[in-house]
Enzyme design. Structure first.
Site, PDB file in Angstrom:
ATOM      1  N   LYS A  70       0.804  -1.236   0.000  1.00  0.00           N
ATOM      2  CA  LYS A  70       0.000   0.000   0.000  1.00  0.00           C
ATOM      3  C   LYS A  70       0.835   1.284   0.000  1.00  0.00           C
ATOM      4  CE  LYS A  70      -4.097  -1.839   2.272  1.00  0.00           C
ATOM      5  NZ  LYS A  70      -5.055  -1.709   3.372  1.00  0.00           N
ATOM      6  N   ASP A 106      -9.834   3.003   2.505  1.00  0.00           N
ATOM      7  CA  ASP A 106      -9.836   2.387   3.842  1.00  0.00           C
ATOM      8  C   ASP A 106     -10.357   3.351   4.908  1.00  0.00           C
ATOM      9  OD1 ASP A 106      -8.830  -0.098   3.086  1.00  0.00           O
ATOM     10  OD2 ASP A 106      -6.750   0.530   3.340  1.00  0.00           O
TER      11      ASP A 106
END
Ligand code: ATR
Length: 277
Positions: A70, A106
């Site tokens: 990420k 997220d």
């Protein structure tokens, strides 16, 4: 039916075999009869740049990025959304005519999961356990809402780094503290406890906090999808308990909408997730 006109989406991670994202997204695509399909690719860290180039080469529409890529993926993209930049992590890529755009769903996914549970962390005190990849998005989301954010991590320097990073953001409105020993300094005024550590992934893992710390007034949000010792103990104590499925669902819903431009069938995706978790 997969045809020559099917548009490909995927998730890149390592390991990846446990991912619930393919079933969640494929259920959504099928329900809306969209000509998309979603697969999982196990991408080793030293092959990430090739995998990102493959998005262009194969003309994939969208990719989710998960552990451990990420952060590393950011430098490989053409554009990174402001929120993803602030968090320092990208979990969703959109391929817009060969321009690769990075987003982070997220943080919003976490916020949406709290919202739908009727929980508002506004002005509350949150204890964040962990300072790894997932903690970044949670810390960012909480730092815009809570009054105080307390971070505890096994490796204290990482908690300090996360604190310094979040404190440097314009969006942050709370005070942030790092505690170095949860056993000695259990904070008493906590409302919300969020576990982002991997403790609980294995059934013989110890709890990330001592059970004596748990009080019935606590809301315990454990990012792990399945029932853990922390979740069981918190339930017995009388706490409100949330697991990671809510955040997984909502980050997926937001990614789905970025790729397809249509409203995701949230309940279909939720049912699929719950049937597998
Ligand atoms: P993720 O992206 O899922 O957050 P990560 O970046 O590897 O994964 O972070 C894992 C988190 O779990 C970290 O906060 C890690 O603590 P360290 O920074 O000290 O490594 C925490 N963690 C993992 N195993 C742990 C253990 N046995 N005890 C306490 N914390 C642990």
């Amino acid at each position: 039916m997969i045809t020559a006109n099917t548009t490909l989406c995927a998730i890149f991670g390592h390991p990846i075999k446990h991912s619930l994202s393919p079933v969640m997204h494929n259920a959504g695509f099928m329900h809306l009869k969209l000509p998309y399909c979603y697969v999982a690719f196990d991408v080793l860290p030293d092959k990430l740049s090739y995998a990102i180039e493959a998005i262009r080469v194969l003309n994939m529409r969208g990719v989710n990025i998960t552990v451990p890529h990420k952060e590393a993926v950011i430098k490989l993209l053409d554009y990174v959304d402001e929120e993803a930049k602030a968090i320092g992590a990208v979990n969703t890529i959109v391929n817009d005519n060969q321009v690769l755009k990075g987003y982070n769903t997220d943080a919003k996914g976490f916020e949406k999961s709290l919202l739908e549970a009727g929980i508002s962390p506004k002005s509350q005190t949150a204890l964040l356990l962990g300072a790894g990849g997932s903690a970044k998005a949670i810390a960012y989301a909480l730092s815009k809402e809570v009054g105080k954010l307390i971070i505890y991590n096994r490796t204290m320097s990482k908690a300090e780094d996360l604190k310094n990073h979040i404190q440097s953001l314009k969006s942050t409105t709370c005070t942030i503290e790092v505690i170095d020993n949860l056993a000695l300094t259990a904070p008493s005024d906590v409302d919300l406890i969020v576990n982002t550590t991997s403790l609980g992934l294995h059934s013989d893992d110890p709890m990330p906090i001592h059970k004596e710390f748990l009080l019935p007034k606590h809301i315990v949000y454990d990012l792990i999808y399945h029932q853990t010792k922390l979740q069981e103990t918190a339930l017995v104590t009388g706490c409100r308990v949330l697991n990671g499925l809510g955040m997984l669902l909502w980050q997926g819903v937001l990614a789905f909408e970025l790729w397809t431009g249509v409203k995701a069938p949230v309940e279909v995706m939720r049912r699929q997730l719950h049937s597998l978790a």
